[in-house]
Design an enzyme around this catalytic site. Sequence first.
Site, mmCIF file in Angstrom:
data_model
loop_
_atom_site.group_PDB
_atom_site.id
_atom_site.type_symbol
_atom_site.label_atom_id
_atom_site.label_comp_id
_atom_site.label_asym_id
_atom_site.label_seq_id
_atom_site.Cartn_x
_atom_site.Cartn_y
_atom_site.Cartn_z
ATOM 1 N N ASP A 122 0.831 -1.200 0.000
ATOM 2 C CA ASP A 122 0.000 0.000 0.000
ATOM 3 C C ASP A 122 0.869 1.255 0.000
ATOM 4 O O ASP A 122 1.147 1.834 1.042
ATOM 5 C CB ASP A 122 -0.922 -0.042 1.224
ATOM 6 C CG ASP A 122 -2.025 0.977 1.125
ATOM 7 O OD1 ASP A 122 -2.170 1.576 0.047
ATOM 8 O OD2 ASP A 122 -2.737 1.176 2.121
ATOM 9 N N TYR B 127 8.225 -5.546 -7.798
ATOM 10 C CA TYR B 127 7.493 -6.756 -8.154
ATOM 11 C C TYR B 127 7.343 -7.034 -9.645
ATOM 12 O O TYR B 127 6.849 -8.079 -10.005
ATOM 13 C CB TYR B 127 6.105 -6.757 -7.510
ATOM 14 C CG TYR B 127 5.384 -5.436 -7.573
ATOM 15 C CD1 TYR B 127 4.905 -4.929 -8.765
ATOM 16 C CD2 TYR B 127 5.189 -4.684 -6.415
ATOM 17 C CE1 TYR B 127 4.252 -3.720 -8.812
ATOM 18 C CE2 TYR B 127 4.527 -3.470 -6.451
ATOM 19 C CZ TYR B 127 4.060 -2.992 -7.664
ATOM 20 O OH TYR B 127 3.422 -1.799 -7.702
ATOM 21 N N LYS C 258 -8.848 -7.268 -2.620
ATOM 22 C CA LYS C 258 -8.711 -6.234 -1.591
ATOM 23 C C LYS C 258 -9.278 -6.757 -0.270
ATOM 24 O O LYS C 258 -10.367 -7.328 -0.244
ATOM 25 C CB LYS C 258 -9.481 -4.967 -1.997
ATOM 26 C CG LYS C 258 -8.970 -4.321 -3.270
ATOM 27 C CD LYS C 258 -7.706 -3.517 -3.061
ATOM 28 C CE LYS C 258 -7.953 -2.128 -2.568
ATOM 29 N NZ LYS C 258 -8.253 -1.112 -3.531
ATOM 30 N N CYS D 228 -23.295 27.337 20.757
ATOM 31 C CA CYS D 228 -21.954 26.951 20.327
ATOM 32 C C CYS D 228 -21.070 26.687 21.546
ATOM 33 O O CYS D 228 -20.964 27.556 22.424
ATOM 34 C CB CYS D 228 -21.354 28.063 19.466
ATOM 35 S SG CYS D 228 -19.621 27.764 19.074
ATOM 36 N N CYS E 64 -16.612 33.766 16.209
ATOM 37 C CA CYS E 64 -16.380 32.512 16.930
ATOM 38 C C CYS E 64 -14.908 32.110 16.787
ATOM 39 O O CYS E 64 -14.416 31.939 15.658
ATOM 40 C CB CYS E 64 -17.289 31.434 16.359
ATOM 41 S SG CYS E 64 -16.978 29.813 17.074
HETATM 42 S S1 IVH Z 1 1.454 -5.856 -10.276
HETATM 43 C C1 IVH Z 1 0.132 -3.509 -14.430
HETATM 44 N N1 IVH Z 1 1.996 -6.409 -7.791
HETATM 45 O O1 IVH Z 1 -1.394 -1.827 -6.895
HETATM 46 C C2 IVH Z 1 0.208 -3.388 -12.995
HETATM 47 N N2 IVH Z 1 0.971 -4.315 -8.258
HETATM 48 O O2 IVH Z 1 -4.138 -1.050 -7.434
HETATM 49 C C3 IVH Z 1 0.895 -4.578 -12.430
HETATM 50 N N3 IVH Z 1 0.625 -2.919 -6.255
HETATM 51 O O3 IVH Z 1 -0.706 0.108 -9.728
HETATM 52 C C4 IVH Z 1 1.010 -4.390 -11.011
HETATM 53 N N4 IVH Z 1 1.492 -4.331 -4.804
HETATM 54 O O4 IVH Z 1 1.006 0.122 -7.806
HETATM 55 C C5 IVH Z 1 1.477 -5.505 -8.634
HETATM 56 N N5 IVH Z 1 2.566 -7.065 -5.651
HETATM 57 C C6 IVH Z 1 2.057 -6.158 -6.477
HETATM 58 C C7 IVH Z 1 1.560 -4.916 -6.026
HETATM 59 C C8 IVH Z 1 1.017 -4.020 -6.950
HETATM 60 C C9 IVH Z 1 0.937 -3.146 -4.965
HETATM 61 C C10 IVH Z 1 -0.010 -1.691 -6.743
HETATM 62 C C11 IVH Z 1 0.478 -1.161 -8.063
HETATM 63 C C12 IVH Z 1 -0.750 -1.016 -8.915
HETATM 64 C C13 IVH Z 1 -1.808 -0.908 -7.869
HETATM 65 C C14 IVH Z 1 -3.174 -1.226 -8.408
#
Ligand code: IVH
Length: 683
Positions: free
Chosen positions: A114, A224, A330, A424, A445
């Site tokens: 995050d 990643y 999520k 108030c 105020c």
């Molecule tokens: S793969 C084409 N792997 O989540 C995008 N994204 O909500 C491939 N994110 O824009 C992304 N952890 O910034 C991938 N292990 C993870 C991730 C990750 C966080 C983010 C990333 C993406 C956003 C989407």
Amino acid sequence: MNTKQRIEELTKQLNHYNYRYYVDHFSEVSDKEFDMMMQELQELERQYPEYAAPNSPTMRVGSDLQQEFKHVRHNIPMLSLSNAYSVDELLTWYDSVKAVYGKDVAIAYEPKYDGLSISLIYRFGKLAQAVTRGDGVQGDDVTENVKMIERVPLYIDQPDIKAQSRFEIRGEVLMPFESFAKLNKQREANGEEPFANPRNAAAGTLKSTRSKVVRERGLDVYLYEVPLRFTSKEWEQDQCDLMNYLFGKGVPTAQSFHVGYCVKDGNENYTIDTDCFDRERLEYAINDFVLRRPLMDYPIDGIVFKVANRRLRRQCGATSKAPKWAIAYKFNAERMITTVRDVTFQVGRTGQVTPVVHFDPIPLAGTLVRKATGNNADFLHEMHIAIGGQIEVEKGGEIIPKIVVGVDPCATKDFKEVTYPKYCPECGAPLVKDGSNYYCIGESCPAQLQARLEHFVSRDAMNIQGIGPKMIEEWINGGIVKDVADIYESERLETFFSTRIILSRAESKSVPAHRVLFALGIRYVGASTAKLLLKHCGSINALAAFATACPEQLIRIDGVGVSIVISLGQWFSDKKNLELLSRLQAIGLQMKEKIAHPSGTTQKPLAGLTIVISGVFEQHSRDEYRAMIEQYGGKNGSSVSKNTNYILAGDNMGPSKREKAEQLGIEIINEEQFLNMIENEKL
Ligand code: IVH
């Protein structure tokens, strides 16, 4: 000792001190000694650049100069991810993936970090550029700031990578909980606004124009994704293997696992069965992270599932927003039951009186939550909120805590009803009801003035740094401030101002007009409404004229409702407010919106070009190329005609297309040539 040896010695020592400082939080030398050694090394490297080590600590030296970020076009657009909130949705996604291949495929799963996405570009192994996602097509060049993040490798000493003129790796910059807690504690002690969550803190830090700030705040990174172009060997095709390999080379990669159970093959090697994505195994994977999450010292907000074989991903393709080979699951916001201890009433900048519900502290999404808004009288009533009664509170990583369920207080023995004040709590003026809300109508105020001033200087408004709530309280108690213009005009206030405040106040004069409008704190005019209003009206003065003379023009704007227009009409017909506006104008604040160039600051590289796609491709799917053409300003033509500028051809290009192209003399380009056309800079 010769120069080369001295450079080596300084490099080694400074790297050691840095390690001790960032990893062990211990300073072996004084700041002064450290700075002197650093200066000596910088000077020697300037004279003898050929002796500078690729991992020289001078590369981490930030400057405190103000710098605007340069916009950089991404080589391949940085897309987002589709979301799923249930196992059923994940299974539906997997079915669509399976349909592409006609068989089961291995899936990898990773934390969904995050933070903010970042693209790191290495040239011949050396970190050359770090770019934020921005709008997906172009991002901010934050290279200097990213170099301040301890775990970001400045150099990847690995033959495969060193051999590449360009190696890109993408990931997430985030703020670990420990750094976040430390930072907010410091900010509160300095009377500054604390950050709402680690993500905002990471964003604010990464976009700071002072690299030193980044170094002090302890950001971290998890990487990643490596674009497919890097893949050459068998093992590099698998997400988990690649992550593990790079981790072994000092790259801070994501923790990546395969969904499914490990099995041993005949050669005593562990593998996973590819028939792996059934409900049971999926639930196992989710539970794995649900259990790990409380032990993680950085924020995650879900799990990313991806096709493990990177080469296979191409076939899945992408929409213009997200790849189809990955999905984000999520986490639901966390919830807990607690007991209400008190309800207080807070007066906001528009005079709105809002109840604040205080309860026994509960740990939610990485922070200890003690209070949440009670919204208004109706809400308190509907939720049966009573002192001593119970409530259920929810909080995700992003959002502020929210009361979701009130437990009927009759269920508990000792509860006390909440009585809404008639006057108030700050100035004693009567409260007036408007809709579900009560407002203080006190002309002077102090609580309203306090909130108005805090809002005016806040980050998204005028962003005047260094003025905190405590300082404002002192001004109000001393009777030396009446309105926001005094911040610029009052001589008595000057004695409170540090150089930082004075510089930041000067900079606020170039804050765009829509933020000035937002800073005024007009009821119902939030940041996005302010932007919308000025986009249509062009200036605050024109808006004032519309609001008072022909409000129906404003109602026509999509997204602007009646209550906003009424509120604007009231605000702009108050003589006091008009006087304030003309003072702010005389001070030099921006009152007119600058017109943005419709296609952004730079011309898109494919603007005006029509490109026809034909054949089968290696590096991206046809869908991805289609999306790229559009994102870079071009038009994707379906058939070859005299209006076609280029044909992007892969293997097995249709013979009729080739013939037509030759007849019309249209240039045929391959993948590499196309990718070079959209690359931000030539190698
Ligand atoms: S793969 C084409 N792997 O989540 C995008 N994204 O909500 C491939 N994110 O824009 C992304 N952890 O910034 C991938 N292990 C993870 C991730 C990750 C966080 C983010 C990333 C993406 C956003 C989407």
